[in-house]
Design an enzyme around this catalytic site. Sequence first.
Site, PDB file in Angstrom:
ATOM      1  N   ASP A  46       0.701  -1.382   0.000  1.00  0.00           N
ATOM      2  CA  ASP A  46      -0.148   0.074   0.090  1.00  0.00           C
ATOM      3  C   ASP A  46       0.882   1.279  -0.057  1.00  0.00           C
ATOM      4  O   ASP A  46       1.721   1.126   0.904  1.00  0.00           O
ATOM      5  CB  ASP A  46      -0.883  -0.033   1.120  1.00  0.00           C
ATOM      6  CG  ASP A  46      -1.983   1.127   1.409  1.00  0.00           C
ATOM      7  OD1 ASP A  46      -3.063   1.213   0.511  1.00  0.00           O
ATOM      8  OD2 ASP A  46      -1.391   2.058   1.861  1.00  0.00           O
ATOM      9  N   TYR A  51       3.279   9.710   0.203  1.00  0.00           N
ATOM     10  CA  TYR A  51       4.005   9.154   0.767  1.00  0.00           C
ATOM     11  C   TYR A  51       5.589   9.289   0.153  1.00  0.00           C
ATOM     12  O   TYR A  51       6.555   8.865   0.981  1.00  0.00           O
ATOM     13  CB  TYR A  51       3.697   7.666   0.859  1.00  0.00           C
ATOM     14  CG  TYR A  51       2.372   7.111   1.559  1.00  0.00           C
ATOM     15  CD1 TYR A  51       1.787   8.195   2.112  1.00  0.00           C
ATOM     16  CD2 TYR A  51       2.248   5.850   1.636  1.00  0.00           C
ATOM     17  CE1 TYR A  51       0.427   7.666   2.698  1.00  0.00           C
ATOM     18  CE2 TYR A  51       0.849   5.567   1.963  1.00  0.00           C
ATOM     19  CZ  TYR A  51      -0.093   6.337   2.728  1.00  0.00           C
ATOM     20  OH  TYR A  51      -1.172   6.051   3.141  1.00  0.00           O
ATOM     21  N   LYS A  80      -2.830   6.035  -4.614  1.00  0.00           N
ATOM     22  CA  LYS A  80      -3.759   6.824  -4.149  1.00  0.00           C
ATOM     23  C   LYS A  80      -3.535   8.224  -4.940  1.00  0.00           C
ATOM     24  O   LYS A  80      -2.330   8.891  -5.035  1.00  0.00           O
ATOM     25  CB  LYS A  80      -4.082   7.039  -2.694  1.00  0.00           C
ATOM     26  CG  LYS A  80      -4.107   6.033  -1.864  1.00  0.00           C
ATOM     27  CD  LYS A  80      -4.301   6.016  -0.384  1.00  0.00           C
ATOM     28  CE  LYS A  80      -3.908   4.647   0.152  1.00  0.00           C
ATOM     29  NZ  LYS A  80      -2.593   4.624   0.905  1.00  0.00           N
ATOM     30  N   HIS A 113      -7.575   9.589  -2.148  1.00  0.00           N
ATOM     31  CA  HIS A 113      -6.985   9.611  -0.927  1.00  0.00           C
ATOM     32  C   HIS A 113      -7.989  10.228   0.089  1.00  0.00           C
ATOM     33  O   HIS A 113      -7.988   9.809   1.212  1.00  0.00           O
ATOM     34  CB  HIS A 113      -5.434  10.068  -1.033  1.00  0.00           C
ATOM     35  CG  HIS A 113      -4.799   9.597   0.196  1.00  0.00           C
ATOM     36  ND1 HIS A 113      -3.233   9.483  -0.089  1.00  0.00           N
ATOM     37  CD2 HIS A 113      -5.035   9.211   1.409  1.00  0.00           C
ATOM     38  CE1 HIS A 113      -2.927   9.196   1.279  1.00  0.00           C
ATOM     39  NE2 HIS A 113      -3.690   8.911   1.961  1.00  0.00           N
ATOM     40  N   SER A 218      -1.838   2.591  14.924  1.00  0.00           N
ATOM     41  CA  SER A 218      -0.615   3.744  14.348  1.00  0.00           C
ATOM     42  C   SER A 218       0.151   4.286  15.460  1.00  0.00           C
ATOM     43  O   SER A 218       0.117   5.597  15.519  1.00  0.00           O
ATOM     44  CB  SER A 218      -1.452   4.684  13.323  1.00  0.00           C
ATOM     45  OG  SER A 218      -0.507   5.631  12.692  1.00  0.00           O
TER      46      SER A 218
HETATM   47  P1  NAP Z   1      -0.412   0.805  11.704  1.00  0.00           P
HETATM   48  O1  NAP Z   1       0.215  -0.083  10.823  1.00  0.00           O
HETATM   49  O2  NAP Z   1      -1.412   0.452  12.718  1.00  0.00           O
HETATM   50  O3  NAP Z   1       0.862   0.870  12.871  1.00  0.00           O
HETATM   51  C1  NAP Z   1       2.259   1.081  12.296  1.00  0.00           C
HETATM   52  C2  NAP Z   1       3.309   1.299  13.761  1.00  0.00           C
HETATM   53  O4  NAP Z   1       2.976   0.089  14.490  1.00  0.00           O
HETATM   54  C3  NAP Z   1       4.579   1.548  13.232  1.00  0.00           C
HETATM   55  O5  NAP Z   1       5.139   2.580  14.291  1.00  0.00           O
HETATM   56  C4  NAP Z   1       5.211   0.256  13.378  1.00  0.00           C
HETATM   57  O6  NAP Z   1       6.652   0.426  13.970  1.00  0.00           O
HETATM   58  C5  NAP Z   1       4.353  -0.561  14.583  1.00  0.00           C
HETATM   59  N1  NAP Z   1       4.486  -1.761  14.482  1.00  0.00           N
HETATM   60  C6  NAP Z   1       4.268  -2.682  13.569  1.00  0.00           C
HETATM   61  N2  NAP Z   1       4.118  -3.948  13.770  1.00  0.00           N
HETATM   62  C7  NAP Z   1       4.305  -4.006  14.966  1.00  0.00           C
HETATM   63  C8  NAP Z   1       4.286  -5.251  15.953  1.00  0.00           C
HETATM   64  N3  NAP Z   1       4.031  -6.419  15.357  1.00  0.00           N
HETATM   65  N4  NAP Z   1       4.529  -4.715  17.172  1.00  0.00           N
HETATM   66  C9  NAP Z   1       4.472  -3.449  17.634  1.00  0.00           C
HETATM   67  N5  NAP Z   1       4.402  -2.389  17.055  1.00  0.00           N
HETATM   68  C10 NAP Z   1       4.603  -2.746  15.659  1.00  0.00           C
HETATM   69  O7  NAP Z   1      -0.546   2.321  11.339  1.00  0.00           O
HETATM   70  P2  NAP Z   1      -0.402   2.990  10.078  1.00  0.00           P
HETATM   71  O8  NAP Z   1       1.126   2.979   9.195  1.00  0.00           O
HETATM   72  O9  NAP Z   1      -0.718   4.325  10.464  1.00  0.00           O
HETATM   73  O10 NAP Z   1      -1.470   2.333   9.088  1.00  0.00           O
HETATM   74  C11 NAP Z   1      -0.923   1.277   8.248  1.00  0.00           C
HETATM   75  C12 NAP Z   1      -0.977   1.624   6.676  1.00  0.00           C
HETATM   76  O11 NAP Z   1      -2.172   2.025   6.366  1.00  0.00           O
HETATM   77  C13 NAP Z   1      -0.015   2.861   6.447  1.00  0.00           C
HETATM   78  O12 NAP Z   1       1.258   2.422   6.416  1.00  0.00           O
HETATM   79  C14 NAP Z   1      -0.443   3.226   5.181  1.00  0.00           C
HETATM   80  O13 NAP Z   1       0.021   2.479   4.069  1.00  0.00           O
HETATM   81  C15 NAP Z   1      -1.883   3.160   5.307  1.00  0.00           C
HETATM   82  N6  NAP Z   1      -2.480   4.596   5.775  1.00  0.00           N
HETATM   83  C16 NAP Z   1      -3.612   5.128   4.825  1.00  0.00           C
HETATM   84  C17 NAP Z   1      -4.424   6.203   5.476  1.00  0.00           C
HETATM   85  C18 NAP Z   1      -5.163   6.825   4.418  1.00  0.00           C
HETATM   86  O14 NAP Z   1      -5.484   7.981   4.670  1.00  0.00           O
HETATM   87  N7  NAP Z   1      -5.698   6.261   3.537  1.00  0.00           N
HETATM   88  C19 NAP Z   1      -3.870   6.785   6.446  1.00  0.00           C
HETATM   89  C20 NAP Z   1      -3.058   6.226   7.280  1.00  0.00           C
HETATM   90  C21 NAP Z   1      -2.668   4.895   7.046  1.00  0.00           C
HETATM   91  P3  NAP Z   1       7.877  -0.287  13.176  1.00  0.00           P
HETATM   92  O15 NAP Z   1       7.670   0.242  11.848  1.00  0.00           O
HETATM   93  O16 NAP Z   1       9.146   0.240  13.945  1.00  0.00           O
HETATM   94  O17 NAP Z   1       7.700  -1.608  13.548  1.00  0.00           O
END
Ligand code: NAP
Length: 321
Positions: A46, A51, A80, A113, A218
């Site tokens: 994704d 990004y 997006k 997006h 997140s």
């Molecule tokens: P998330 O995936 O809920 O959380 C990511 C965070 O959790 C990072 O800080 C990561 O740190 C940590 N993490 C990952 N695996 C872990 C584990 N097994 N144990 C403990 N901590 C862990 O949050 P997100 O990145 O915000 O959301 C996921 C994806 O959704 C994004 O990367 C993006 O592609 C997409 N997104 C889209 C939108 C939108 O507007 N459409 C908004 C937000 C996000 P480390 O990297 O240090 O492991």
Amino acid sequence: MKTPSIPLNTGAALPIFGLGTWQVKDDKELKTSLRTAIDAGYRLIDTAHIYKNEHIIGEVIHEYISTGRLKREEIFITSKLPLVAHAPEDVEKCVNGQLDALKLDYIDLYLIHCPCPCKHQEGSWIPLSDDKGKLVFDEKTTHIDTWRELEKLYYAGKLRALGVSRFSARQLEDLYDLADVKPANIQVECHIYWQQENLRRVCRKLGVTLTAFAPLGSPGRKSSRPDGNWPDGDPLLDPLVLQLAEKYQKSTAQVLIRFLTQNGNSVIPKSVNPRRIVENISSFDYELSEEDMHALEDKTRIKLFNLDFAIGHPLYADGEN
Ligand code: NAP
């Protein structure tokens, strides 16, 4: 490890699990993450224009395809359209730039997006701000104006499925009614504290798949905009999740991922840590009991993201279910 897929209304298969890449711009870090992920069985990546990492993803995908380790049809790329490129004259130009960066002929799933279009600076995709630093809204372009341009790119084969992100259920239904190419997916905040019950009902009715962003809550979100209004809450530290992790001998992340996928959502947890990248995909060899699913469904609701930068926009509907 092979993970399941869910069908899109186009007939394509959306992997239920993939790698999020928001806030990962470092070339070496992202390349290592992508190689670890693909080698561990991830088949969905994704990304988004905003990004600023599509060129890095493009390089790694090209490396795998050109050396025969992956076929193009074995990897699913979601990207997006930025909020500054909704105007009809901007859409194709922006998508073409993304295809070039990704070194691809087509993007598997392409999403609007954000529902609130804004203006960009002349000659670049940098958002236009007023003298107080506030984004300048594009109040003219409607969702269907942008969608019609995306439909042309769908028919041209450049975008294989279309969808939206951060739209409310009402906005999704309105667009669905007007669209010739029906939305195939919506990507929204979704985790144990914000479960999107109403939107999920609407998605089921329309045959639209849902991708959960921020599935782990997140924990790094605030660093993207330290001056933003970010509610507190950490699903990875939730007492019930800790208890279930102990019970099933899984990590808290594996419980959160399993909960969402068991409910039929696609999830895209982000990690740059090779151990966690492998840990996160290892969430499919067990099931949460019905009783434990219900207990997780009962958690208090907290929305961890908001579109505070778009408050006042005519298409602002954040928080509406
Ligand atoms: P998330 O995936 O809920 O959380 C990511 C965070 O959790 C990072 O800080 C990561 O740190 C940590 N993490 C990952 N695996 C872990 C584990 N097994 N144990 C403990 N901590 C862990 O949050 P997100 O990145 O915000 O959301 C996921 C994806 O959704 C994004 O990367 C993006 O592609 C997409 N997104 C889209 C939108 C939108 O507007 N459409 C908004 C937000 C996000 P480390 O990297 O240090 O492991």
